[in-house]
Scaffold this motif. Structure first.
Motif, PDB file in Angstrom:
ATOM      1  N   SER A  49       0.818  -1.218   0.000  1.00  0.00           N
ATOM      2  CA  SER A  49       0.000   0.000   0.000  1.00  0.00           C
ATOM      3  C   SER A  49       0.850   1.266   0.000  1.00  0.00           C
ATOM      4  O   SER A  49       0.529   2.236  -0.703  1.00  0.00           O
ATOM      5  N   ASP A  50       1.941   1.291   0.762  1.00  0.00           N
ATOM      6  CA  ASP A  50       2.802   2.474   0.798  1.00  0.00           C
ATOM      7  C   ASP A  50       3.393   2.744  -0.572  1.00  0.00           C
ATOM      8  O   ASP A  50       3.447   3.891  -1.039  1.00  0.00           O
ATOM      9  N   ARG A 105       2.229   1.786  -3.514  1.00  0.00           N
ATOM     10  CA  ARG A 105       1.199   2.205  -4.465  1.00  0.00           C
ATOM     11  C   ARG A 105       0.910   3.695  -4.336  1.00  0.00           C
ATOM     12  O   ARG A 105       0.827   4.411  -5.338  1.00  0.00           O
ATOM     13  N   LEU A 106       0.758   4.164  -3.101  1.00  0.00           N
ATOM     14  CA  LEU A 106       0.488   5.587  -2.901  1.00  0.00           C
ATOM     15  C   LEU A 106       1.677   6.428  -3.323  1.00  0.00           C
ATOM     16  O   LEU A 106       1.515   7.482  -3.956  1.00  0.00           O
ATOM     17  N   ARG A 161     -10.001  11.226  -1.668  1.00  0.00           N
ATOM     18  CA  ARG A 161      -9.221  10.058  -1.238  1.00  0.00           C
ATOM     19  C   ARG A 161      -9.954   8.764  -1.546  1.00  0.00           C
ATOM     20  O   ARG A 161      -9.337   7.736  -1.771  1.00  0.00           O
ATOM     21  N   ILE A 184      -8.916   7.851  -4.939  1.00  0.00           N
ATOM     22  CA  ILE A 184      -7.553   7.309  -4.941  1.00  0.00           C
ATOM     23  C   ILE A 184      -7.560   5.868  -4.448  1.00  0.00           C
ATOM     24  O   ILE A 184      -6.905   4.990  -5.026  1.00  0.00           O
ATOM     25  N   LEU A 226      -6.313   2.657  -6.602  1.00  0.00           N
ATOM     26  CA  LEU A 226      -5.170   1.870  -6.139  1.00  0.00           C
ATOM     27  C   LEU A 226      -5.572   0.501  -5.599  1.00  0.00           C
ATOM     28  O   LEU A 226      -4.710  -0.294  -5.218  1.00  0.00           O
ATOM     29  N   ILE A 268      -5.366   3.562   2.977  1.00  0.00           N
ATOM     30  CA  ILE A 268      -4.822   4.803   2.432  1.00  0.00           C
ATOM     31  C   ILE A 268      -4.369   5.718   3.569  1.00  0.00           C
ATOM     32  O   ILE A 268      -3.274   6.298   3.527  1.00  0.00           O
ATOM     33  N   VAL A 284      -0.611   7.124   4.173  1.00  0.00           N
ATOM     34  CA  VAL A 284      -0.309   8.554   4.291  1.00  0.00           C
ATOM     35  C   VAL A 284       0.553   8.795   5.531  1.00  0.00           C
ATOM     36  O   VAL A 284       1.559   9.519   5.491  1.00  0.00           O
TER      37      VAL A 284
END
Length: 237
Positions: free
Chosen positions: A152-153, A155-156, A183, A186, A190, A197, A201
């Motif tokens: 996840s990190d 991808r963001l 968001r 997003i 993703l 998410i 962040v």
């Protein structure tokens, strides 16, 4: 002051006129329809509609979405000024997604059948258009690879890097910009949950890579963010 990426009203030239002679550019510009305003939240075209025109974004920001048979909406991409919309419909002549304005936007339409005919007269135009189509294929494969291999990190981070690069190409800051999408959009794009998410962040902030406050983005360490997603930073979202 930021340098404007669009220097005249003929925004299609940004995509299609590389190597094209002056006569070809003149004829290409003649295919463009008058400016069309699309208000925030309005659809430019909808999934299932027949292809009539391709659209060049003069100003603004869009998201493309696909709706499943069960009625679930999936965000498939985000497009900004200087990019084109509608190429998803070329193979079947019907749009496979809907394009929704995220802010008040302006587009130009280009009749697809006339564009095809002009491409036969000017090979440079045809080559440029084929490159745009190839970019769409690469984009789709990159998204699939991202979903299958990144946490996840990452991808963001890749998403922010992509926006950073696209803003930089248009003369805007690559390290400080505003997100035009929610968001939730997003997360849908993703393939993540909203809470995931939020955690991503927080982790990017803790690693001193990027700060997200509301829709404001500040990339604190651009080289570090690139290192975080080494092979994916140049791909288009």
């Amino acid at each position: 002051m930021f340098r404007s990426y669009v220097t005249n009203d003929n925004v299609v030239e940004l995509c299609l006129t590389l190597g094209l002679c002056s006569e070809g550019i003149t004829q290409l510009n003649s295919l463009m329809t008058p400016r069309k305003g699309v208000k925030k939240g309005e659809s430019l075209f909808n999934q299932g509609e027949r292809l009539e025109s391709l659209y060049a974004i003069r100003s603004g920001f869009f998201k493309t979405t696909m709706t499943t048979k069960e009625g679930k909406e999936q965000v498939s991409g985000f497009q900004m000024m200087g990019e084109m919309l509608g190429m998803d419909a070329i193979s079947t002549e019907h749009h496979t997604s809907s394009a929704i304005a995220l802010v008040d936007s302006v587009v130009y339409g280009v009749d697809f059948s006339q564009l095809q005919q002009l491409g036969r007269e000017f090979p440079a135009l045809q080559r440029n258009f084929m490159k745009l189509m190839s970019d769409e294929i690469v984009h789709s494969r990159t998204v699939l690879l991202m979903m299958g291999t990144m946490n996840s990190d990452e991808r963001l981070a890749a998403f922010l890097l992509n926006l950073s690069g696209r803003f930089a190409l248009r003369g805007y800051s690559p390290i400080s910009f505003i997100l035009r999408m929610r968001r939730e959009d997003i997360a849908s794009y993703l393939g993540l949950r909203m809470e995931t998410i939020c955690r991503a962040v927080t982790r990017l902030r803790e690693m001193s890579l990027a700060n997200l406050s509301g829709r404001d983005v500040e990339i604190v360490n651009l080289p570090g963010l690139k290192d975080h997603v080494a092979g994916f930073s140049r791909q288009r979202v």
